[in-house]
Design a protein around this motif. Structure first.
Motif, short mmCIF file in Angstrom:
data_model
loop_
_atom_site.label_atom_id
_atom_site.label_comp_id
_atom_site.label_asym_id
_atom_site.label_seq_id
_atom_site.Cartn_x
_atom_site.Cartn_y
_atom_site.Cartn_z
N UNK A 127 51.81 54.41 25.59
CA UNK A 127 50.99 54.37 24.37
C UNK A 127 49.68 53.64 24.61
N UNK A 128 49.77 52.52 25.37
CA UNK A 128 48.55 51.74 25.66
C UNK A 128 47.58 52.57 26.50
N UNK A 129 48.15 53.25 27.53
CA UNK A 129 47.29 54.09 28.37
C UNK A 129 46.66 55.21 27.57
N UNK A 130 47.45 55.79 26.65
CA UNK A 130 46.91 56.85 25.80
C UNK A 130 45.83 56.32 24.89
N UNK A 131 46.11 55.10 24.32
CA UNK A 131 45.11 54.50 23.43
C UNK A 131 43.83 54.18 24.17
N UNK A 132 43.99 53.67 25.41
CA UNK A 132 42.81 53.34 26.22
C UNK A 132 42.04 54.59 26.59
N UNK A 133 42.79 55.67 26.91
CA UNK A 133 42.12 56.93 27.26
C UNK A 133 41.42 57.55 26.07
N UNK A 134 42.01 57.36 24.87
CA UNK A 134 41.39 57.91 23.65
C UNK A 134 40.27 57.05 23.14
N UNK A 135 40.24 55.76 23.54
CA UNK A 135 39.26 54.83 22.99
C UNK A 135 37.82 55.26 23.25
N UNK A 136 37.45 55.69 24.49
CA UNK A 136 36.06 56.12 24.69
C UNK A 136 35.65 57.25 23.77
N UNK A 137 36.58 58.22 23.53
CA UNK A 137 36.25 59.33 22.64
C UNK A 137 36.01 58.82 21.23
N UNK A 138 36.92 57.93 20.77
CA UNK A 138 36.75 57.37 19.42
C UNK A 138 35.47 56.56 19.33
N UNK A 139 35.19 55.80 20.42
CA UNK A 139 33.97 54.98 20.42
C UNK A 139 32.74 55.86 20.35
N UNK A 140 32.74 56.97 21.14
CA UNK A 140 31.59 57.88 21.09
C UNK A 140 31.44 58.50 19.72
N UNK A 141 32.57 58.85 19.09
CA UNK A 141 32.51 59.42 17.74
C UNK A 141 31.95 58.42 16.75
N UNK A 143 30.00 55.86 17.44
CA UNK A 143 28.57 55.65 17.73
C UNK A 143 27.73 56.81 17.19
N UNK A 144 28.23 58.04 17.39
CA UNK A 144 27.51 59.20 16.89
C UNK A 144 27.44 59.17 15.36
N UNK A 145 28.58 58.81 14.73
CA UNK A 145 28.58 58.71 13.27
C UNK A 145 27.62 57.64 12.77
N UNK A 147 24.94 56.60 14.35
CA UNK A 147 23.58 57.10 14.58
C UNK A 147 23.16 58.06 13.48
N UNK A 148 24.06 58.98 13.13
CA UNK A 148 23.75 59.94 12.06
C UNK A 148 23.52 59.22 10.75
N UNK A 149 24.39 58.23 10.45
CA UNK A 149 24.24 57.48 9.21
C UNK A 149 22.91 56.73 9.18
N UNK A 150 22.53 56.14 10.34
CA UNK A 150 21.25 55.42 10.42
C UNK A 150 20.08 56.36 10.18
N UNK A 151 20.17 57.55 10.80
CA UNK A 151 19.08 58.53 10.62
C UNK A 151 18.98 58.95 9.16
N UNK A 152 20.13 59.19 8.54
CA UNK A 152 20.13 59.59 7.12
C UNK A 152 19.53 58.51 6.25
N UNK A 153 19.92 57.25 6.53
CA UNK A 153 19.38 56.13 5.74
C UNK A 153 17.87 56.01 5.93
N UNK A 154 17.42 56.17 7.19
CA UNK A 154 15.97 56.11 7.46
C UNK A 154 15.23 57.22 6.72
N UNK A 155 15.79 58.45 6.75
CA UNK A 155 15.15 59.56 6.06
C UNK A 155 15.09 59.32 4.55
#
Length: 292
Positions: A127-141, A143-145, A147-155
């Protein structure tokens, strides 16, 4: 109980009581005599737990009757104390066996628990290995979210600022338009006031312009043009700044020497309801050449 052992063949037989033993020995003695054989046997008297209480060796066939051969044999009794000790020993052995069984069960239980812990540890590591392997994907998601929220707020912020700016500009234009309309509405009155002032200004008489001046200008006074007459007065422009209206006229004048001259006169005017004409001169007229 009795046990008969053929020492030559090691065959064994048992009898439950002494009478059965006597009968069996007698039969075997007759059988050996009929065949002319000699058989050596051993007779054991056994206790309850198979313990040998007495033992006797015989040769068959017998030389006397069986009762005489076995006289005094088979009458011993098992000692109770010994049986009690034996029973206690068996109980102790039984308890020891039970303890051993319990200990074995406990060891098995501990071993099973250890195996379960090992399995749980393996599952946790998975489970830990799976969580660690999934963590970068969640982190990228995330970060992307973000970034999108920041752009929307700026607009939204930019749009809000732009809207406020447009509202301010429009409000300013509306105010300017309203002021212009009000000024145009006043233009007729101001133009009449200005023409009337100019006509009295060129009379050269101070008393004729007193009602046109503000209280400050009455104290300060104006220098009048003497020997000069206004031949024509043409309205040119009208501006307003901070409640002061600048009205400009183009005037054609003649002097006593019949010298004709065209000038511009700008009058600083302010609205004052208590005055005779509704307006007053608040500063010295600005006179410049027409070509200037």
């Amino acid at each position: 109980m009795f046990r008969i052992i053929n020492l030559q063949t090691n065959q064994q037989e048992t009898c439950q009581n002494r009478d059965e033993l006597l009968s069996l020995i007698n039969d075997r003695s007759v059988w050996a005599e009929d065949r002319g054989e000699t058989i050596t046997i051993q007779i054991d008297q056994l206790g309850e737990e198979g313990i040998i209480l007495d033992s006797l060796s015989l040769s068959l066939p017998l030389e006397s009757i069986v009762e005489e051969a076995l006289s005094g044999f088979g009458f011993k009794r098992e000692k109770k104390s010994f049986g009690f000790l034996k029973s206690n020993k068996q109980k102790k052995e039984k308890r020891t066996s039970v303890k051993k069984d319990k200990k074995l069960e406990s060891l098995k239980s501990v071993e099973q628990s250890q195996n379960n812990l090992v399995e749980d540890k393996k599952e946790t590591e998975k489970l830990i290995n799976k969580s660690v392997s999934d963590k970068p994907v969640k982190t990228r998601k995330l970060r992307f979210g973000s970034l999108v929220l920041t752009i929307v707020i700026c607009l939204i912020t930019i749009a809000s600022i732009a809207s406020i700016f447009l509202v301010q500009v429009q409000s300013k234009k509306i105010n300017e338009l309203e002021n212009r309309i009000q000024l145009e509405e006043k233009q007729g009155k101001i133009e009449v006031f200005g023409r009337f002032f100019i006509a009295n200004f060129y009379t050269g008489k101070s008393e004729n312009i007193v009602d046109f001046l503000s209280s400050e200008m009455k104290t300060e006074g104006l220098e009048l043009k003497k020997g000069v007459q206004a031949q024509s007065t043409i309205y040119e422009s009208l501006t307003e700044s901070q409640d002061i209206i600048q009205v400009t006229f183009v005037i054609t004048t003649t002097e006593d020497s019949n010298n004709i001259k065209t000038i511009r006169m700008t009058l600083p005017v302010r609205e004052e309801e208590k005055s005779m004409y509704g307006y007053v001169i608040v500063g010295k007229p600005i006179i410049t050449g027409f070509a200037e």
